[in-house]
Design a protein around this motif. Structure first.
Motif: not given
Length: 384
Positions: A183-191
């Protein structure tokens, strides 16, 4: 080109720094040694002995004549991040500096919160430093194929064209991660995509598959340049576990039915992918995504490949799966971007015989058998 490698003391960060330095780039590394502290916490260690960063840097200068300046600090310290970016003046920043293990993030509330805070806030600090100091810096961010999960449709390279109610649009591919780490990687991608869209940043998101291997053309030049080989049930990969079990004469432990399929690539291909991404930067305002993998295997296929190639008799045992994941699923990934830039992949079947079996055989006396068994269950919010 001046390249700053965040997480430059890690499994992939260190050999990436060496590879880029060997290819003629000026390279600096940043690390806070968190990965080494996880070993202390978990009572684990790399199967292959590794030196401290100061020794590594000194040895690389000895064998290559090239310097790699090291900056010790935490990405959660924004002042430190800004100072390093201003001082080093990089053309590109490669970001490996995150807690990278799904099981670690699923141990309990504390580890989940730590992983989310460490990964997401650290990346935001890097983004802001680039935006405020020099928006021309190319951010190359290590993502993961785990962002996508295992959808019942083809996995595109980051973006997807959709049609809904007669209208079409190009959107980021839907994400269905399987752990708080993913999930942190998803948040990173979106950010990061948001930063590209509103600030005009240039970024490449490398959604990487499972990496195998421990040697590159640079690390083999001196034993003191070796990178990690993780085998424990928290940070190790299933392939590393299988190879060690084979070397110790133990059955290979497959979780569940073994139909879980993932993209994979050799560590030598990983460092080359980073070089290709750095030397062919994204445009200003572009959020570019590459699916960084070369082959895909199910867990069962990996076990069978080890039994077929290992020079000895090996059995396979099937255990209850401690993870929450589909054990049988569709998996078809598009991964043409890096191949089009010139990547020439290695094959797992060759790497097993050429280096992985010999490395494990040489170091199997260092194995802690307790660390091979899974201790973290996804379904239990109160894991000890």
């Amino acid at each position: 080109m001046r390249v700053l490698v965040l997480g430059g003391d890690g499994y992939l960060g260190w050999p990436t720094a060496l590879h880029l330095s060997d290819c003629g780039h000026d390279v600096g590394v940043v690390d806070n040694y968190a990965r080494r502290k996880y070993d202390e916490e978990l009572g684990s260690q790399s199967l292959v002995p590794i030196e401290d960063l100061d020794t590594r840097v000194a040895v690389w200068k000895e064998v290559s004549g090239k310097e790699i300046p090291a900056f010790v600090g935490d990405l959660l310290d924004a002042d430190f991040v800004y100072r390093v970016v201003r001082e080093y003046e990089p053309d590109a920043i490669i970001h490996f500096a995150e807690q990278r293990a799904a099981p670690y993030s699923m141990i309990d509330r504390e580890h989940a919160v730590y992983t989310q805070h460490n990964n997401v806030i650290g990346t935001l600090n890097v983004m802001y430093a680039i935006a405020e100091i020099n928006p021309e810096i190319h951010l190359v961010k290590l993502g993961t194929m785990g962002e996508y999960g295992t959808p019942n449709i083809d996995i595109e390279e980051g973006w997807i064209e959709i049609e809904h109610n007669g209208r079409k649009d190009r959107m980021l591919y839907p994400k269905k991660p399987g752990s708080f780490y993913h999930l942190t990687k998803v948040h990173d991608s979106h950010n990061i995509e948001f930063g590209c869209r509103i600030w005009g940043l240039r970024a490449t998101d490398l959604n990487q598959g499972v990496v195998y291997g421990q040697q590159t053309d640079q690390t083999v030049r001196d034993p003191r340049l070796a990178t990690r080989f993780d085998y424990d049930a928290v940070f190790g990969t299933v392939l590393n576990r299988f190879i060690i079990q084979a070397a110790l004469g133990q059955p290979l432990t497959v979780y569940g039915k073994g139909g879980q399929t993932r993209g994979m690539l050799d560590i030598r291909d990983t460092v080359e992918c980073l070089r290709l991404a750095v030397e062919n930067p994204a445009d200003r305002g572009e959020f570019r995504v590459f699916n960084q993998m070369t082959e895909s295997f199910s867990v069962k296929q990996l076990a069978e490949l080890v039994t077929e190639t290992y020079p000895g008799s090996v059995e396979i045992n099937y255990l209850e799966n401690p993870r929450w994941e589909l054990e049988e699923h569709y998996y078809n990934v598009k991964h043409t971007g890096l191949l089009e830039l010139g990547l020439k992949p290695h094959l797992l079947s060759d790497t097993l015989i050429e280096s992985l079996f010999p490395i494990v055989e040489e170091n199997k006396h260092r194995v802690n058998l307790d660390n091979l068994l899974p201790k973290v269950k996804w379904s239990n919010a109160k894991n000890s």
